[in-house]
Motif scaffolding. Sequence first.
Motif, PDB file in Angstrom:
ATOM      1  N   THR A 108       0.855  -1.083  -0.013  1.00  0.00           N
ATOM      2  CA  THR A 108       0.029   0.022   0.086  1.00  0.00           C
ATOM      3  C   THR A 108       0.874   1.230  -0.007  1.00  0.00           C
ATOM      4  N   SER A 109       2.021   1.005   0.129  1.00  0.00           N
ATOM      5  CA  SER A 109       2.865   2.444   0.237  1.00  0.00           C
ATOM      6  C   SER A 109       3.129   2.951  -1.438  1.00  0.00           C
ATOM      7  N   PRO A 110       3.353   4.223  -1.770  1.00  0.00           N
ATOM      8  CA  PRO A 110       3.284   4.775  -2.829  1.00  0.00           C
ATOM      9  C   PRO A 110       4.681   4.253  -3.697  1.00  0.00           C
ATOM     10  N   ILE A 111       5.675   3.818  -3.124  1.00  0.00           N
ATOM     11  CA  ILE A 111       6.835   3.189  -3.792  1.00  0.00           C
ATOM     12  C   ILE A 111       6.536   1.888  -4.189  1.00  0.00           C
ATOM     13  N   HIS A 112       5.953   1.062  -3.417  1.00  0.00           N
ATOM     14  CA  HIS A 112       5.589  -0.181  -3.626  1.00  0.00           C
ATOM     15  C   HIS A 112       4.651  -0.200  -4.816  1.00  0.00           C
ATOM     16  N   MET A 113       3.525   0.582  -4.533  1.00  0.00           N
ATOM     17  CA  MET A 113       2.286   0.713  -5.756  1.00  0.00           C
ATOM     18  C   MET A 113       3.104   1.064  -7.258  1.00  0.00           C
ATOM     19  N   GLN A 114       3.698   1.836  -7.204  1.00  0.00           N
ATOM     20  CA  GLN A 114       4.298   2.489  -8.389  1.00  0.00           C
ATOM     21  C   GLN A 114       5.368   1.386  -9.152  1.00  0.00           C
ATOM     22  N   TYR A 115       6.410   0.711  -8.265  1.00  0.00           N
ATOM     23  CA  TYR A 115       7.409   0.306  -8.826  1.00  0.00           C
ATOM     24  C   TYR A 115       7.234  -1.333  -8.836  1.00  0.00           C
ATOM     25  N   LYS A 116       6.758  -1.719  -7.746  1.00  0.00           N
ATOM     26  CA  LYS A 116       6.507  -3.315  -7.728  1.00  0.00           C
ATOM     27  C   LYS A 116       5.271  -3.707  -8.249  1.00  0.00           C
ATOM     28  N   LEU A 117       4.287  -2.987  -7.863  1.00  0.00           N
ATOM     29  CA  LEU A 117       2.958  -3.571  -8.231  1.00  0.00           C
ATOM     30  C   LEU A 117       2.478  -2.733  -9.831  1.00  0.00           C
ATOM     31  N   LYS A 118       3.035  -1.589  -9.959  1.00  0.00           N
ATOM     32  CA  LYS A 118       2.427  -0.900 -11.146  1.00  0.00           C
ATOM     33  C   LYS A 118       1.040  -0.697 -11.116  1.00  0.00           C
ATOM     34  N   MET A 119       0.545  -0.280  -9.982  1.00  0.00           N
ATOM     35  CA  MET A 119      -0.802  -0.375  -9.768  1.00  0.00           C
ATOM     36  C   MET A 119      -1.402   1.082  -9.089  1.00  0.00           C
ATOM     37  N   GLU A 120      -2.414   1.950  -9.749  1.00  0.00           N
ATOM     38  CA  GLU A 120      -2.918   2.970  -8.939  1.00  0.00           C
ATOM     39  C   GLU A 120      -3.856   2.427  -7.688  1.00  0.00           C
ATOM     40  N   PRO A 121      -3.766   3.292  -6.968  1.00  0.00           N
ATOM     41  CA  PRO A 121      -4.363   3.144  -5.540  1.00  0.00           C
ATOM     42  C   PRO A 121      -5.786   2.626  -5.676  1.00  0.00           C
ATOM     43  N   PRO A 122      -6.753   3.134  -6.547  1.00  0.00           N
ATOM     44  CA  PRO A 122      -7.997   2.571  -6.696  1.00  0.00           C
ATOM     45  C   PRO A 122      -8.128   0.960  -6.927  1.00  0.00           C
ATOM     46  N   LYS A 123      -7.168   0.607  -7.780  1.00  0.00           N
ATOM     47  CA  LYS A 123      -7.068  -0.822  -8.222  1.00  0.00           C
ATOM     48  C   LYS A 123      -6.597  -1.676  -6.904  1.00  0.00           C
ATOM     49  N   VAL A 124      -5.443  -1.308  -6.301  1.00  0.00           N
ATOM     50  CA  VAL A 124      -5.017  -1.803  -5.201  1.00  0.00           C
ATOM     51  C   VAL A 124      -6.195  -2.015  -4.166  1.00  0.00           C
ATOM     52  N   GLU A 160       1.091  -4.190   3.136  1.00  0.00           N
ATOM     53  CA  GLU A 160       2.417  -4.265   3.245  1.00  0.00           C
ATOM     54  C   GLU A 160       3.130  -3.096   2.996  1.00  0.00           C
ATOM     55  N   ASP A 161       4.300  -2.651   3.764  1.00  0.00           N
ATOM     56  CA  ASP A 161       5.067  -1.319   3.894  1.00  0.00           C
ATOM     57  C   ASP A 161       4.119  -0.474   4.478  1.00  0.00           C
ATOM     58  N   ALA A 162       3.403  -0.821   5.620  1.00  0.00           N
ATOM     59  CA  ALA A 162       2.328   0.134   5.944  1.00  0.00           C
ATOM     60  C   ALA A 162       3.074   1.213   6.596  1.00  0.00           C
ATOM     61  N   SER A 163       4.181   1.093   7.198  1.00  0.00           N
ATOM     62  CA  SER A 163       5.057   2.323   7.782  1.00  0.00           C
ATOM     63  C   SER A 163       5.420   3.396   6.761  1.00  0.00           C
ATOM     64  N   ARG A 164       5.461   3.005   5.473  1.00  0.00           N
ATOM     65  CA  ARG A 164       5.612   4.133   4.312  1.00  0.00           C
ATOM     66  C   ARG A 164       4.602   4.421   3.536  1.00  0.00           C
ATOM     67  N   SER A 165       3.164   4.080   4.075  1.00  0.00           N
ATOM     68  CA  SER A 165       1.967   4.199   3.534  1.00  0.00           C
ATOM     69  C   SER A 165       1.362   5.567   3.886  1.00  0.00           C
ATOM     70  N   GLU A 166       0.540   6.213   2.946  1.00  0.00           N
ATOM     71  CA  GLU A 166      -0.221   7.371   3.207  1.00  0.00           C
ATOM     72  C   GLU A 166      -1.364   7.091   3.810  1.00  0.00           C
ATOM     73  N   PHE A 167      -1.479   8.027   4.926  1.00  0.00           N
ATOM     74  CA  PHE A 167      -2.471   7.672   6.202  1.00  0.00           C
ATOM     75  C   PHE A 167      -3.996   7.739   5.547  1.00  0.00           C
ATOM     76  N   GLU A 168      -4.245   8.567   4.850  1.00  0.00           N
ATOM     77  CA  GLU A 168      -5.548   8.630   4.230  1.00  0.00           C
ATOM     78  C   GLU A 168      -5.945   7.300   3.288  1.00  0.00           C
ATOM     79  N   PHE A 169      -4.917   6.801   2.618  1.00  0.00           N
ATOM     80  CA  PHE A 169      -5.229   5.616   1.802  1.00  0.00           C
ATOM     81  C   PHE A 169      -5.323   4.509   2.863  1.00  0.00           C
ATOM     82  N   MET A 170      -4.596   4.542   3.830  1.00  0.00           N
ATOM     83  CA  MET A 170      -4.659   3.303   4.772  1.00  0.00           C
ATOM     84  C   MET A 170      -6.191   3.271   5.343  1.00  0.00           C
ATOM     85  N   CYS A 171      -6.607   4.475   5.523  1.00  0.00           N
ATOM     86  CA  CYS A 171      -7.918   4.630   6.136  1.00  0.00           C
ATOM     87  C   CYS A 171      -9.069   3.818   5.404  1.00  0.00           C
TER      88      CYS A 171
END
Length: 515
Positions: A104-120, A143-154
């Motif tokens: 759920t972290s921006p770095i993982h979603m962009q580089y590992k998953l290659k997915m936008e937050p709504p798709k995740v 995964e990688d919650a400690s580097r994830s954005e608060f609003e998206f985690m909510c």
Amino acid sequence: MTAKDKLYIFDTTLRDGEQSPGASMTRDEKIRIAKMLEKMRVDIIEAGFAIASKGDFESIQAIAQAVKDSTICSLARAVPGDIERAAEAIKPANSGRIHTFIATSPIHMQYKLKMEPPKVLEQAVAAVKLARNHTDDVEFSLEDASRSEFEFMCKIIEAVIDAGARTINLPDTVGYGEPGEYGAMFGRLINAIPNADKAIFSTHCHNDLGLAVANSLAAVMHGARQVECTINGLGERAGNAALEEIAMAVRTRQDMMPVHTDLDVSHIVPTSRLVSSITGFAVQPNKAIVGANAFAHESGIHQDGVLKHRETYEIMRAEDVGWNTNKLVLGKHSGRAAVKARFEALGITFDNPEALSAAFERFKDLADKKHEIFDEDLQALVSDVKPQSVPETYKLGDLEIVCKTGQQPTAKLSLKIDGAVQQAEATGSGPVDATYKAIESLVKSNATLKLYSVNAITQGTDSQGDVTVRLEKGGQIVNGVGADTDIVTASAKAYLHALNLLAAPERSHPQREGI
């Protein structure tokens, strides 16, 4: 205390711990560890990653059949194939859990998953709903919650709780967290999410900065009621939060901790030794709780204080965590019943009388070589007699070493390779080097020796030597272990054990499949 005040202990030694390079275990070894965790009253045992390999799937299934009192869990990515495989693996369990995750972290979603937050978010909800078709006990990890954005985690936590997740895990996947920041994250999320009261929040911390236990306890102080941890802090890279440290911190500081556990901590030291002997990862002497020096006092001032009043320098009793278990000393006059009882106390059982007889014979052989036999000796020798799921492609026969001052040592040995006896001779810079060169002249493995380590199992010059050998070949890393009162023989056993692991394709480690 209310039910909410219980701290659930989620042990992932058999899954995340096994991801330490070279720490992969056989099915029989995993069952032995799982049974000890059950005896310790661990709440949830994460038995593996079912989709990772056939061996992992079969191990989870076997543990689900063998363990009755702990919940058995399988990890699964947030994809249908993983979840279906996990569900099948835990089917025999009295109590089963599917643990699904997505980054759920921006770095993982962009580089590992290659997915936008709504798709995740969409994939996470679908995964939880599918898992709930198989079990009511579903855990979801960001995964990688400690580097994830608060609003998206909510958003994602609220959605997966609505979908049926009953445990929400916020891992510090890369060990980036700091206790104040990481603990506060739990408090903020629990207060901000409308349906947070329908789930237990969990912490899973890695030790890259040496903060795994501190971060885990900070999360507990802010509302986490499950801690994910491993025996001896085993785990990939710098390891995970150590179960024994979490357990004793909670127990010792009840004045500060708003929680309690159901653990029987008297099994901590025996379980630590079992995991160390199986994985070949030695416990450092100054390791908290389970290290050899954890309750030792060298300073005269400290010794004087402890003799006058133990609590001057000891905040815990060594006996409480199982250090008293090594006081029963066996010898060559000990009978079969006493040896069998000691094996059972160490969590070692035998499937049939023949296996016990073989273990007893090995015990007698060892007793002829050394005067006193301790628990550590028993755990070392049992690997020679317990049935293993890895075939012995290579087996040591005779070994002769010739050493003379001023001359290179020579090793002469015979190996049974796929049932055929072959002989070799080699010289080396030392007896172990000569032995390994002789073995390689027959095996021709082309493996790289990454680690050679020797530890005395107990005190005295007649102690068994415990040797760990780490080999790497084609990206696969394995640990071989061997024990004997003769260090060179122990070294040969360890090297051949590692070669047998490399020769067994079913032992392929989950990391090798890119999970």
